[in-house]
Design a protein around this motif. Sequence first.
Motif, PDB file in Angstrom:
ATOM      1  N   UNK A 182      39.726  67.048  -9.833  1.00 20.27           N
ATOM      2  CA  UNK A 182      39.252  67.980 -10.870  1.00 20.27           C
ATOM      3  C   UNK A 182      40.387  68.602 -11.675  1.00 20.27           C
ATOM      4  N   UNK A 183      41.498  68.919 -11.009  1.00 26.00           N
ATOM      5  CA  UNK A 183      42.635  69.547 -11.693  1.00 26.00           C
ATOM      6  C   UNK A 183      43.315  68.562 -12.635  1.00 26.00           C
ATOM      7  N   UNK A 184      43.474  67.316 -12.195  1.00 27.33           N
ATOM      8  CA  UNK A 184      44.078  66.301 -13.064  1.00 27.33           C
ATOM      9  C   UNK A 184      43.230  66.065 -14.313  1.00 27.33           C
ATOM     10  N   UNK A 185      41.924  66.075 -14.148  1.00 26.67           N
ATOM     11  CA  UNK A 185      41.032  65.851 -15.290  1.00 26.67           C
ATOM     12  C   UNK A 185      41.135  66.970 -16.317  1.00 26.67           C
ATOM     13  N   UNK A 186      41.529  68.162 -15.869  1.00 29.33           N
ATOM     14  CA  UNK A 186      41.694  69.297 -16.780  1.00 29.33           C
ATOM     15  C   UNK A 186      43.061  69.305 -17.461  1.00 29.33           C
ATOM     16  N   UNK A 187      43.964  68.434 -16.999  1.00 33.30           N
ATOM     17  CA  UNK A 187      45.304  68.410 -17.553  1.00 33.30           C
ATOM     18  C   UNK A 187      46.314  69.187 -16.737  1.00 33.30           C
ATOM     19  N   UNK A 188      45.919  69.578 -15.515  1.00 34.62           N
ATOM     20  CA  UNK A 188      46.827  70.274 -14.631  1.00 34.62           C
ATOM     21  C   UNK A 188      47.649  69.317 -13.787  1.00 34.62           C
ATOM     22  N   UNK A 189      48.409  69.897 -12.869  1.00 35.70           N
ATOM     23  CA  UNK A 189      49.250  69.120 -11.955  1.00 35.70           C
ATOM     24  C   UNK A 189      48.689  69.254 -10.534  1.00 35.70           C
TER      25      UNK A 189
END
Length: 229
Positions: A182-189
């Motif tokens: 979920x975090x990667x899909x938001x553009x996070x690390x």
Amino acid sequence: MIKVIAFDADDTLWVNEPFFREAEEKFTEMLEDFMPQHSSLKELYHTEIENINIYGYGIKGFMLSMIETAIRVSEKNIPITMIERIMDIGKEMMSKPVEMLPEVEQVLKELSSDYRLVMATKGDLVDQERKLKKSGLEAYFHHIEIMSEKKEADFLKLIKHLDISPSEFLMIGNSLKSDILPVLKLGGHAIHIPFHVTWKHEMIHHEIEHENFYQAEQISHIIPLIKEM
């Protein structure tokens, strides 16, 4: 670039899933007169998944799912003493000591001087608060977020609350499904630290390829990874 580092709790900071496996073994042994252990385990998992939207995650929902499964598997013939035993299993789980994973506190102490740290976990509110208090780690965290789910919308809400952009957010956890994707899909690390036991519901069956995705064998290994970001 990174301003906030969020940590999952169960099986990232402290031991959790092995206690559920122990409880499952006790439960399936109890039901051997009604069904083979491997079959009652499948029935229990089915019940848990059906009940997530009702009870959420955690020991209380697990205990209620055990009771429901026992009633169904026994065709309502389970003795009341077994229901009592299931409740005892749940209470035993809630009274377990908090078993910290190696080097957790040292890592939090080192990172807290340069970053805002957050505990972002899902589960039962009372139980997670109990474990956090017993762990002695609360002082290291700028914010505590106990979620009913860990999906993109839940992380986005947290990121907005922290007043940062997704690119300034790093999530660390043991679940690829709940902590990482979920975090990667938001553009996070995200940094994945695998734990030797993983609940079937948290497993994924494909490789992750993403420029913001990292893996570490243990929590102490995240320090050099973060310094390179």
